[in-house]
Scaffold this active site. Structure first.
Site, mmCIF file in Angstrom:
data_model
loop_
_atom_site.group_PDB
_atom_site.id
_atom_site.type_symbol
_atom_site.label_atom_id
_atom_site.label_comp_id
_atom_site.label_asym_id
_atom_site.label_seq_id
_atom_site.Cartn_x
_atom_site.Cartn_y
_atom_site.Cartn_z
ATOM 1 N N LEU A 296 0.850 -1.192 0.000
ATOM 2 C CA LEU A 296 0.000 0.000 0.000
ATOM 3 C C LEU A 296 0.885 1.240 0.000
ATOM 4 C CD1 LEU A 296 -2.936 -0.554 2.548
ATOM 5 C CD2 LEU A 296 -3.139 -0.096 0.105
ATOM 6 N N ASP A 297 0.487 2.264 -0.767
ATOM 7 C CA ASP A 297 1.207 3.526 -0.751
ATOM 8 C C ASP A 297 1.135 4.150 0.638
ATOM 9 O OD1 ASP A 297 1.826 3.369 -3.459
ATOM 10 O OD2 ASP A 297 -0.006 4.430 -4.063
ATOM 11 N N PRO A 298 2.115 4.976 1.011
ATOM 12 C CA PRO A 298 2.085 5.618 2.334
ATOM 13 C C PRO A 298 0.801 6.409 2.599
ATOM 14 C CG PRO A 298 4.250 5.854 1.356
ATOM 15 C CD PRO A 298 3.384 5.242 0.297
ATOM 16 N N ALA B 12 -2.143 5.766 1.568
ATOM 17 C CA ALA B 12 -3.322 4.895 1.641
ATOM 18 C C ALA B 12 -3.421 4.274 3.027
ATOM 19 C CB ALA B 12 -3.228 3.804 0.577
ATOM 20 N N ARG C 152 -4.695 4.999 -8.423
ATOM 21 C CA ARG C 152 -4.206 6.314 -8.846
ATOM 22 C C ARG C 152 -4.289 6.475 -10.355
ATOM 23 N NH1 ARG C 152 1.604 6.998 -7.301
ATOM 24 N NH2 ARG C 152 1.665 4.763 -6.869
#
Length: 291
Positions: A37-39, A41, A174
């Site tokens: 997961l992206d930071p 998120a 995204r």
């Protein structure tokens, strides 16, 4: 200790940060995660520890998210963490216009991942290349989006759309935000993202890091069983003699089963993962050997 943790990842933490924290809290070296997961998120981050880390590769790839897309804005990272490339108010944009375009993002679609992503090109991460200002051709990927459901719509100079997305692994939300904005000719970027499901783990059942720490201090933490996340796979139960032979690497005849399966001894003891083909069960990963 071995098993799975359904972690609710906090905002601003990388997936690696979460693994490091869990490793410290559990005092274990063998800790891994599924589905980065992206930071920016939040939400479900499946974490395995002990021998269960060897089972991560067998988890289902399905994912689900709640996302907020802000229209009228484009950024370098395709989310609000990046620099703004263009900003053009679009107060006249209607929900009907958005609805008419959403079906083109369902099914099997071709997608160009964000320039700031963990995908590797020639052995280098895209985000490292992007930070150095290097221009590279990002490879197109085929991903699958099972369903997009509109949750809310907020009008304004920069309208925001809340959606629920169910998709396969490797899908970049995204990129969907960016491409929807491009299709509307307004620009679009991801404003918020929460993963509500990942690999059979659900947000409603997740623990925060604070929850985990409190349960460990109280002595009440109970990890998920190693095979709990693998229930989507068919199972094979072996008698004791055959189970021992299978754990020693021998092939065991099994009728009426094919593909990747969970293997048990007499229905209760999880032994590992096997592959059945042509009526023979072949060991793929022996989780619990029999001495």
């Amino acid at each position: 200790m071995q098993g799975f943790l359904n972690l609710n990842k906090p905002f601003g933490w990388t997936s690696h940060d979460c693994v490091a924290r869990v490793r410290k809290l559990l005092r274990l070296k063998r800790v891994g995660h599924a589905g980065t997961l992206d930071p920016a998120a939040t939400g479900v981050l499946p974490i395995a520890f002990g021998k269960a880390t060897r089972l991560l590769q067998y988890l289902p790839s399905s994912k689900a998210y709640n996302a907020t897309i802000r229209l009228g804005v484009r950024t370098t990272t395709d989310d609000l963490q990046g620099e703004i490339i263009t900003s053009a108010p679009c107060p006249g944009l209607s929900l009907a216009e958005v609805k008419s375009l959403l079906p083109q993002f369902e099914g099997k679609i071709e997608q160009i991942p964000p320039s700031y992503s963990a995908i590797q090109v020639d052995g280098k991460r895209l985000y490292d290349l992007a930070r150095r200002g290097e221009k590279v051709e990002v490879p197109v990927r085929t991903v699958e989006v099972f369903q997009i459901e509109i949750l809310d719509w907020r009008e304004g100079e920069f309208p925001e759309l809340d959606i629920a997305i169910a998709c396969g692994g490797g899908t970049y939300i995204r990129a969907i935000a960016r491409d929807l904005g491009a299709a509307l000719e307004t620009g679009g970027t991801l404003a918020a993202l929460t993963r509500t499901e990942s690999s059979g783990f659900y947000l409603k059942d997740s623990l925060t890091l604070t929850d985990l720490e409190a349960q460990l201090q109280a002595g009440t933490f109970c990890p998920m069983a190693p095979d709990a996340a693998l229930q989507y796979l068919p199972s094979v139960t072996l008698p004791a003699t055959s189970a021992q032979k299978w754990c020693q690497g021998q092939r065991i005849p099994v009728p009426d089963v094919s593909g990747i399966v969970r293997v048990y001894e007499e229905e209760t003891r999880f032994l590992g993962i096997g592959q059945s083909q042509d009526g023979v069960l072949i060991p793929q990963m022996v989780f619990e050997p029999i001495s």
